[in-house]
Scaffold this motif. Structure first.
Motif, PDB file in Angstrom:
ATOM      1  N   PRO B 110       0.801  -1.227   0.000  1.00 26.60           N
ATOM      2  CA  PRO B 110       0.000   0.000   0.000  1.00 26.60           C
ATOM      3  C   PRO B 110       0.834   1.278   0.000  1.00 26.60           C
ATOM      4  O   PRO B 110       0.315   2.341  -0.332  1.00 26.60           O
ATOM      5  N   ARG B 111       2.111   1.181   0.369  1.00 24.29           N
ATOM      6  CA  ARG B 111       2.921   2.396   0.508  1.00 24.29           C
ATOM      7  C   ARG B 111       3.785   2.692  -0.709  1.00 24.29           C
ATOM      8  O   ARG B 111       4.633   3.558  -0.660  1.00 24.29           O
ATOM      9  N   ARG B 112       3.634   1.902  -1.779  1.00 22.67           N
ATOM     10  CA  ARG B 112       4.458   2.173  -2.948  1.00 22.67           C
ATOM     11  C   ARG B 112       3.572   2.442  -4.144  1.00 22.67           C
ATOM     12  O   ARG B 112       2.461   1.929  -4.228  1.00 22.67           O
ATOM     13  N   THR B 113       4.086   3.239  -5.085  1.00 21.41           N
ATOM     14  CA  THR B 113       3.257   3.575  -6.230  1.00 21.41           C
ATOM     15  C   THR B 113       3.150   2.369  -7.166  1.00 21.41           C
ATOM     16  O   THR B 113       4.013   1.488  -7.184  1.00 21.41           O
ATOM     17  N   VAL B 114       2.056   2.368  -7.909  1.00 21.31           N
ATOM     18  CA  VAL B 114       1.801   1.291  -8.850  1.00 21.31           C
ATOM     19  C   VAL B 114       2.959   1.161  -9.843  1.00 21.31           C
ATOM     20  O   VAL B 114       3.385   0.056 -10.177  1.00 21.31           O
ATOM     21  N   GLY B 115       3.500   2.302 -10.271  1.00 18.65           N
ATOM     22  CA  GLY B 115       4.614   2.276 -11.208  1.00 18.65           C
ATOM     23  C   GLY B 115       5.821   1.551 -10.627  1.00 18.65           C
ATOM     24  O   GLY B 115       6.430   0.697 -11.268  1.00 18.65           O
ATOM     25  N   ASP B 116       6.151   1.870  -9.379  1.00 17.75           N
ATOM     26  CA  ASP B 116       7.285   1.212  -8.714  1.00 17.75           C
ATOM     27  C   ASP B 116       7.033  -0.279  -8.562  1.00 17.75           C
ATOM     28  O   ASP B 116       7.933  -1.098  -8.753  1.00 17.75           O
ATOM     29  N   LEU B 117       5.798  -0.610  -8.184  1.00 15.47           N
ATOM     30  CA  LEU B 117       5.469  -2.013  -7.950  1.00 15.47           C
ATOM     31  C   LEU B 117       5.628  -2.832  -9.223  1.00 15.47           C
ATOM     32  O   LEU B 117       6.187  -3.925  -9.207  1.00 15.47           O
ATOM     33  N   VAL B 118       5.123  -2.290 -10.325  1.00 17.24           N
ATOM     34  CA  VAL B 118       5.203  -3.034 -11.578  1.00 17.24           C
ATOM     35  C   VAL B 118       6.650  -3.061 -12.073  1.00 17.24           C
ATOM     36  O   VAL B 118       7.133  -4.093 -12.551  1.00 17.24           O
ATOM     37  N   ALA B 119       7.359  -1.936 -11.895  1.00 19.89           N
ATOM     38  CA  ALA B 119       8.744  -1.865 -12.358  1.00 19.89           C
ATOM     39  C   ALA B 119       9.648  -2.846 -11.615  1.00 19.89           C
ATOM     40  O   ALA B 119      10.683  -3.261 -12.137  1.00 19.89           O
ATOM     41  N   ASP B 120       9.240  -3.225 -10.405  1.00 18.48           N
ATOM     42  CA  ASP B 120       9.992  -4.226  -9.634  1.00 18.48           C
ATOM     43  C   ASP B 120      10.302  -5.464 -10.473  1.00 18.48           C
ATOM     44  O   ASP B 120      11.389  -6.029 -10.384  1.00 18.48           O
ATOM     45  N   GLY B 121       9.305  -5.888 -11.235  1.00 16.14           N
ATOM     46  CA  GLY B 121       9.467  -7.092 -12.039  1.00 16.14           C
ATOM     47  C   GLY B 121      10.664  -6.980 -12.971  1.00 16.14           C
ATOM     48  O   GLY B 121      11.328  -7.979 -13.270  1.00 16.14           O
ATOM     49  N   VAL B 122      10.953  -5.756 -13.436  1.00 12.68           N
ATOM     50  CA  VAL B 122      12.080  -5.539 -14.339  1.00 12.68           C
ATOM     51  C   VAL B 122      13.358  -5.307 -13.539  1.00 12.68           C
ATOM     52  O   VAL B 122      14.373  -5.970 -13.767  1.00 12.68           O
ATOM     53  N   THR B 123      13.309  -4.404 -12.556  1.00 14.12           N
ATOM     54  CA  THR B 123      14.534  -4.015 -11.855  1.00 14.12           C
ATOM     55  C   THR B 123      15.090  -5.161 -11.008  1.00 14.12           C
ATOM     56  O   THR B 123      16.299  -5.308 -10.896  1.00 14.12           O
ATOM     57  N   LEU B 124      14.213  -5.995 -10.463  1.00 13.43           N
ATOM     58  CA  LEU B 124      14.708  -7.113  -9.663  1.00 13.43           C
ATOM     59  C   LEU B 124      15.398  -8.157 -10.530  1.00 13.43           C
ATOM     60  O   LEU B 124      16.142  -8.985 -10.033  1.00 13.43           O
ATOM     61  N   GLY B 125      15.152  -8.088 -11.842  1.00 14.13           N
ATOM     62  CA  GLY B 125      15.828  -8.998 -12.751  1.00 14.13           C
ATOM     63  C   GLY B 125      17.098  -8.387 -13.310  1.00 14.13           C
ATOM     64  O   GLY B 125      17.712  -8.951 -14.210  1.00 14.13           O
ATOM     65  N   GLY B 126      17.476  -7.218 -12.819  1.00 19.41           N
ATOM     66  CA  GLY B 126      18.699  -6.600 -13.268  1.00 19.41           C
ATOM     67  C   GLY B 126      18.496  -5.473 -14.271  1.00 19.41           C
ATOM     68  O   GLY B 126      19.450  -4.882 -14.744  1.00 19.41           O
ATOM     69  N   GLY B 127      17.239  -5.179 -14.593  1.00 18.74           N
ATOM     70  CA  GLY B 127      16.966  -4.102 -15.538  1.00 18.74           C
ATOM     71  C   GLY B 127      17.161  -2.740 -14.892  1.00 18.74           C
ATOM     72  O   GLY B 127      17.168  -2.628 -13.668  1.00 18.74           O
ATOM     73  N   SER B 128      17.323  -1.707 -15.714  1.00 21.88           N
ATOM     74  CA  SER B 128      17.522  -0.367 -15.160  1.00 21.88           C
ATOM     75  C   SER B 128      16.181   0.223 -14.753  1.00 21.88           C
ATOM     76  O   SER B 128      15.124  -0.271 -15.125  1.00 21.88           O
ATOM     77  N   ARG B 129      16.241   1.297 -13.963  1.00 20.90           N
ATOM     78  CA  ARG B 129      15.018   1.952 -13.512  1.00 20.90           C
ATOM     79  C   ARG B 129      14.238   2.531 -14.684  1.00 20.90           C
ATOM     80  O   ARG B 129      13.007   2.482 -14.705  1.00 20.90           O
ATOM     81  N   ALA B 130      14.963   3.076 -15.644  1.00 21.56           N
ATOM     82  CA  ALA B 130      14.302   3.659 -16.797  1.00 21.56           C
ATOM     83  C   ALA B 130      13.545   2.589 -17.581  1.00 21.56           C
ATOM     84  O   ALA B 130      12.383   2.763 -17.954  1.00 21.56           O
ATOM     85  N   GLU B 131      14.214   1.455 -17.772  1.00 23.37           N
ATOM     86  CA  GLU B 131      13.551   0.329 -18.434  1.00 23.37           C
ATOM     87  C   GLU B 131      12.290  -0.058 -17.676  1.00 23.37           C
ATOM     88  O   GLU B 131      11.247  -0.316 -18.266  1.00 23.37           O
ATOM     89  N   GLY B 132      12.430  -0.120 -16.347  1.00 27.85           N
ATOM     90  CA  GLY B 132      11.313  -0.506 -15.488  1.00 27.85           C
ATOM     91  C   GLY B 132      10.138   0.422 -15.684  1.00 27.85           C
ATOM     92  O   GLY B 132       9.005  -0.031 -15.834  1.00 27.85           O
ATOM     93  N   ARG B 133      10.419   1.723 -15.730  1.00 32.19           N
ATOM     94  CA  ARG B 133       9.334   2.692 -15.877  1.00 32.19           C
ATOM     95  C   ARG B 133       8.635   2.536 -17.221  1.00 32.19           C
ATOM     96  O   ARG B 133       7.407   2.518 -17.302  1.00 32.19           O
ATOM     97  N   THR B 134       9.434   2.392 -18.278  1.00 37.19           N
ATOM     98  CA  THR B 134       8.838   2.249 -19.613  1.00 37.19           C
ATOM     99  C   THR B 134       7.989   0.990 -19.675  1.00 37.19           C
ATOM    100  O   THR B 134       6.862   0.996 -20.158  1.00 37.19           O
ATOM    101  N   ARG B 135       8.579  -0.085 -19.157  1.00 43.41           N
ATOM    102  CA  ARG B 135       7.894  -1.367 -19.186  1.00 43.41           C
ATOM    103  C   ARG B 135       6.606  -1.332 -18.365  1.00 43.41           C
ATOM    104  O   ARG B 135       5.581  -1.868 -18.775  1.00 43.41           O
ATOM    105  N   ALA B 136       6.668  -0.663 -17.204  1.00 43.38           N
ATOM    106  CA  ALA B 136       5.494  -0.582 -16.331  1.00 43.38           C
ATOM    107  C   ALA B 136       4.341   0.101 -17.053  1.00 43.38           C
ATOM    108  O   ALA B 136       3.207  -0.385 -17.039  1.00 43.38           O
ATOM    109  N   ALA B 137       4.653   1.214 -17.707  1.00 42.07           N
ATOM    110  CA  ALA B 137       3.593   1.942 -18.414  1.00 42.07           C
ATOM    111  C   ALA B 137       2.992   1.062 -19.506  1.00 42.07           C
ATOM    112  O   ALA B 137       1.773   0.987 -19.673  1.00 42.07           O
TER     113      ALA B 137
END
Lengths: 293, 329
Positions: B110-137
């Motif tokens: 509940p304390r994290r934004t939807v964008g961060d939550l979805v981007a986790d799937g990318v960043t936890l696999g070694g992707g960059s934050r920018a990639e995570g944001r694009t992918r999340a959207a």
């Protein structure tokens, strides 16, 4: 389901802004906050705000309050008002330091206990139980006496007495959060346990810990003055409120010597409790709604 | 309906469960929630796992992704063992085996934004934050939410939207296979349809394998290619959805299928199963279903039935298997 609901939703205020607005909706917190800010300003401006040097013994001793000495003078002819104002420079910063230190130590111990479990948890919690087994002030007394009567040792004693509360709180919150689905789903995505502790768990337990700290500041002021009152904290001639009340108790027929520092302690403790209570209401989702509307 | 044709054998097996057992409790008072289950999920296949509450279907789902330790048997993903989650990070290869939970309100922080939550799937696999944001959207749009949702917090969405966000989050890890544990039962009717369609669409378009754990038989019938029916920690019948639905073989499956309410009002509740589900801590001897079984025979009380092929699907029933055995002889 529509895009509209999302658009509307994005204008809702984040938690921080909500917390900042809350005092205006609860008068008690406003009173508390005003008193705290007042004391902080006094503490900062003490050299200019106090009518005379708190250590100067240049007036007649044990004078009743008058135009020259609003709060009277003490047994050594020092101006009580000046000493009370300067006392804020000791009690307030030390209370903050003390609570910050216990919060930090307690949170780290609690998080480690909750995260590692097994024997680490047992050792940490038995240690906490050990501290809990004694009444706080008695244990603080013993520690302060063992370390030697000094303000610094009194602070250490109070920290030793108060960290276990935080450790228990943080441990229980970490244990609850560790098995929560949002942590499990992060783990499945490849987050390590330690990462979820910082990224997923920390923001969710910061609220309750903050409330406990806020409620504890008042308590810390009280404990510290208590130790000084008993002669185990601040030593003469330091203008510390607890020590001043102690001086007043030896001259109990001169009511002004002990009353004014006592009132200072009372107002500060009360103010921090008001603010802490409100903070708890704001951060608790069950009561937050009522405050927001 | 996709259930009519059996899945071609050419599809690679993604998830393979062999003799899986899951136990709870401490020594002395252990309960076997799952007791020796074999199940496979192939690419592009939806396997429905049905059964009443307490039959162990959720435990099996959790064990399949490594959330519960196996008391016996093995779980393999792409041929390699699924390790139970410990303190450290899950091995990277297992990131392609994901799970969607029942309650989207508690599966998103509940304390994290939807964008961060979805981007986790990318960043936890070694992707960059920018990639995570694009992918999340992009993923949020794929599940039918505006890309602007990235800045919002979970409490700003409805249950159906949250479940789609949770699905987007697992999709960010590029899963090959995922287990969905009652993914729609916490949602209201319209959101159920949306999420069920989203899930079956993902399987159809991306060739993802899906193990759908559900007690809602009508949903499983709509979505699943194959169905496994569980009773008291055992799989009693596995077959294509068509087979299981139109000609159920195991007496428990028959009772289950007959109990589905029908739109014409002819919902029959004929097969009255006497008694309750027995205590899994103390299962009945022989066939676990025998105290409630309408076609029980003497041998059922002593013989523990193993799955055998009956009418083109696996059935664990001594009585049903007998004619088949006779035919073979």
């Amino acid at each position: 389901m529509s895009a509209g609901s999302v658009q509307a939703a994005t204008v809702t205020t984040p938690d921080v802004a909500r917390a900042a607005r809350a005092p205006w909706r609860s008068p008690l917190a406003l009173v508390g906050l005003t008193i705290i800010v007042g004391w902080l300003v006094l503490a900062v401006l003490a050299p200019w705000a106090a009518p005379s040097d708190p250590l100067a013994q240049d007036a007649a001793i044990l004078q009743a309050p008058s135009g020259a000495h609003w709060f009277g003078t003490d047994e050594l002819g020092r101006d009580v008002l000046s000493r009370v104002v300067h006392g804020a420079r000791i009690s307030l910063p030390l209370a903050f330091v003390l609570v910050a230190a216990s919060t930090l130590i307690g949170s780290v111990v609690g998080a480690v206990a909750g995260f590692f479990g097994r024997w680490v948890d047992s050792v940490a919690m038995r240690l906490a139980d050990l501290v809990f087994a004694f009444p706080g002030i008695i244990l603080a007394l013993a520690i302060a006496a063992a370390l030697g009567p000094q303000l610094r040792n009194a602070v250490i004693a109070v920290v030793i007495v108060s960290w276990p509360g935080y450790a228990r709180l943080v441990r229980s919150l970490v244990l609850a959060a560790r098995t929560s689905q949002y942590v499990v789903s992060s783990r499945l995505l490849g987050a390590s346990g330690l990462r979820t502790l910082f990224v997923d768990v920390r923001p969710n337990i910061a609220g309750p810990v903050l409330v406990m700290s806020a409620l504890d500041i008042g308590n810390a002021v009280l404990l510290l003055s208590g130790l000084s009152f008993l002669g185990l904290g601040a030593q003469p001639p330091t203008p510390e409120w607890g020590a001043m009340v102690a001086a007043g108790s030896q001259n109990f027929d001169r009511w002004w010597v002990g009353l004014f520092p006592g009132l200072a302690i009372l107002t500060v403790v009360l103010a921090f409790n008001f603010v802490g209570d409100t903070l708890r209401d704001v951060l608790d989702p069950r009561t937050a709604r009522a405050l927001r509307e | 309906m996709t259930g009519a044709t059996p899945v071609p054998a050419a599809e690679p097996t993604l998830l393979e469960l062999t003799g899986v057992a899951v136990e709870y409790g401490r020594r002395g008072a252990r309960v076997r929630a799952v007791d020796g289950v074999d199940l496979t999920v192939a690419a592009g296949e939806v396997v429905g796992l049905v059964g009443e509450s307490g039959c162990g279907k959720s435990s099996l789902g959790r064990a399949a992704v490594g959330l519960e330790p196996l008391a016996a048997g093995s779980a393999r993903f792409l041929g390699e063992p699924v390790t139970t989650i410990g303190r450290g990070a899950r091995p990277g290869r297992l990131r392609r085996l994901q799970m969607v939970f029942q309650d989207p309100y508690s599966s998103l922080n509940p304390r994290r934004t939807v964008g961060d939550l979805v981007a986790d799937g990318v960043t936890l696999g070694g992707g960059s934050r920018a990639e995570g944001r694009t992918r999340a959207a992009a993923l949020l749009e794929r599940v039918g939410l505006p890309a602007s949702a990235t800045g919002a917090y979970p409490h700003e969405f409805s249950g159906g939207q949250l479940q789609r966000i949770a699905i987007a989050r697992t999709l960010a890890a590029d899963p090959l296979c995922f287990v969905a544990d009652e993914p729609i039962s916490a949602l209201d009717a319209s959101a159920q349809a949306t999420v069920a369609n989203l899930l079956s669409g993902l399987v159809r378009d991306s060739g993802i394998g899906l193990l759908l754990v559900s007690h809602d038989l009508s949903v499983v019938r709509q979505v699943a290619d194959r169905v496994a029916v569980m009773y008291l920690g055992r799989v009693v019948e596995v077959g294509t959805t068509e087979q299981v639905w139109s000609r159920p073989q195991h007496p428990y499956t028959q009772a289950l299928v007959a109990a589905i309410p029908r739109p014409d009002g002819g919902g029959v509740l004929p097969a009255d199963l006497p008694g309750d589900v027995p205590d899994p801590a103390d299962p009945p001897s022989g066939c676990r279903f025998h105290p409630r079984c309408p076609i029980v025979e003497d041998s059922c009380r002593t013989t523990d039935p193993r799955p055998e092929t009956v009418a083109g699907r696996q059935v664990a029933c001594v009585v049903r298997a007998a004619p088949a055995a006779r035919a073979d002889a």
